[in-house]
Design a protein around this motif. Structure first.
Motif, PDB file in Angstrom:
ATOM      1  N   VAL A  61       0.439  -0.728  -0.099  1.00 45.04           N
ATOM      2  CA  VAL A  61      -0.180   0.131   0.170  1.00 45.04           C
ATOM      3  C   VAL A  61       0.631   1.081  -0.414  1.00 45.04           C
ATOM      4  O   VAL A  61       1.579   1.003   0.900  1.00 45.04           O
ATOM      5  CB  VAL A  61      -0.828   0.270   1.405  1.00 45.04           C
ATOM      6  N   THR A 132      -7.623   6.739   7.384  1.00 41.66           N
ATOM      7  CA  THR A 132      -6.016   5.427   6.937  1.00 41.66           C
ATOM      8  C   THR A 132      -6.481   4.264   7.294  1.00 41.66           C
ATOM      9  O   THR A 132      -6.367   3.420   5.836  1.00 41.66           O
ATOM     10  CB  THR A 132      -5.140   5.562   7.209  1.00 41.66           C
ATOM     11  N   SER A 133      -6.872   3.748   8.297  1.00 36.85           N
ATOM     12  CA  SER A 133      -7.000   2.501   8.561  1.00 36.85           C
ATOM     13  C   SER A 133      -8.446   1.546   8.811  1.00 36.85           C
ATOM     14  O   SER A 133      -7.776   0.582   7.850  1.00 36.85           O
ATOM     15  CB  SER A 133      -6.185   2.693  10.802  1.00 36.85           C
ATOM     16  N   LEU A 136      -7.304   0.837   5.032  1.00 34.50           N
ATOM     17  CA  LEU A 136      -6.786  -0.659   4.853  1.00 34.50           C
ATOM     18  C   LEU A 136      -7.582  -1.774   5.610  1.00 34.50           C
ATOM     19  O   LEU A 136      -7.822  -2.893   4.843  1.00 34.50           O
ATOM     20  CB  LEU A 136      -5.290  -0.688   6.236  1.00 34.50           C
ATOM     21  N   PHE A 145      -0.212  -5.770   5.016  1.00 36.23           N
ATOM     22  CA  PHE A 145       0.042  -5.148   4.537  1.00 36.23           C
ATOM     23  C   PHE A 145       1.475  -4.626   4.402  1.00 36.23           C
ATOM     24  O   PHE A 145       2.236  -4.540   5.617  1.00 36.23           O
ATOM     25  CB  PHE A 145      -0.360  -4.227   4.680  1.00 36.23           C
ATOM     26  N   LEU A 147       4.046  -1.567   4.260  1.00 35.18           N
ATOM     27  CA  LEU A 147       3.299   0.372   3.562  1.00 35.18           C
ATOM     28  C   LEU A 147       4.047   0.862   3.307  1.00 35.18           C
ATOM     29  O   LEU A 147       5.600   0.586   3.534  1.00 35.18           O
ATOM     30  CB  LEU A 147       3.126   1.290   5.053  1.00 35.18           C
TER      31      LEU A 147
END
Length: 266
Positions: A61, A132-133, A136, A145, A147
């Motif tokens: 991501v 953002t979390s 995800l 993930f 990142l």
């Protein structure tokens, strides 16, 4: 009458600029086989470009930088959508089976929560990291993930990683890993409404991570990553890779994708 004409012209130019930036993103994404989706996270609709070929494998991501947040040193822009989306360009170079790109709040997608504060002094606020979390979570990566954060996106990625158990690695590119340190360096106002990634550094000591810094980066100088690493404590899982000729927004694509980091043996 003149005021009305000027206002109409300004609105038209703003709309054209937004269309151009979206067209640039669509072109980069299409070349890489990334499909646009909008992820609803509560306050923000986050634009994402996604390619998932094997849901059982991790998703890499990429979190975009601050974009066109400022028109000048003291005047914020009215649209933070990046003109040259480095995060998306790096995502487009990644040939991993599962790749996702996350734009920041109000980049490409506009909503009622879009206030100037969310690309200025609140750009790393709790609600931004929570969104953002949530994004995800909605990507539903059973394999976890990896990142990657570019510039201010590195702050978001680090802060999100510190509160999750499914992040496998962290890579920053010209990363803002100490927002208050950068603000002091440039002599600009502090951001008390934002979280600072260097404050969560000790919680990331176990996480494999690589921080790429540019020797010619005047926006985020290399000492920012060095200060962040000094706060980790245990250094077995971290490396700093310095590119002597890289600036803040140039020199990264030629070395991408950087290897996924691993921890060294004791």
């Amino acid at each position: 009458m003149h005021i009305l004409v000027l206002a109409t012209l300004a609105a038209s130019l703003t709309a054209c600029a937004a269309q151009d930036r979206s067209a640039t993103a669509e072109s980069i994404a299409a070349t890489a086989g990334l499909r646009r989706v909008v992820i609803k996270t509560g306050p923000f609709d986050l634009t994402a470009y996604v390619r998932v070929r094997d849901p059982a494998q991790p998703v890499v991501v990429y979190v975009e930088g601050d974009g066109a947040a400022w028109r000048s040193r003291s005047e914020p822009s009215q649209d933070p959508t990046p003109r040259h989306p480095m995060g998306l360009r790096l995502a487009g170079l990644d040939r991993s089976p599962n790749v996702a790109y996350l734009a920041r709040p109000c980049q490409y997608s506009w909503g009622s929560a879009c206030k100037v504060a969310y690309w200025t002094d609140r750009r790393f606020a709790e609600e931004v990291i929570a969104a953002t979390s949530t994004a995800l979570d909605q990507l539903k990566a059973t394999g976890g993930f990896h990142l990657v954060g570019y510039s201010g996106g590195a702050a978001v990625a680090a802060l999100a990683a510190a509160r999750r158990s499914d992040v496998l690695s962290l890579r920053s590119v010209a990363g803002n890993l100490d927002s208050e340190g950068i603000n002091r360096h440039h002599g600009v106002s502090a951001m008390p409404a934002s979280l600072n990634p260097i404050d969560v550094a000790p919680r990331l000591a176990h996480l494999p991570q690589t921080h790429l810094v540019g020797g010619d980066d005047k926006v985020v100088p290399p000492f920012i990553a060095e200060d962040f690493v000094s706060r980790l404590g245990d250094k077995r899982c971290v490396t700093i890779t310095r590119l002597p000729k890289a600036s803040h927004d140039d020199g990264w694509e030629s070395v991408w994708p950087a290897p996924i980091p691993i921890c060294r043996s004791p």
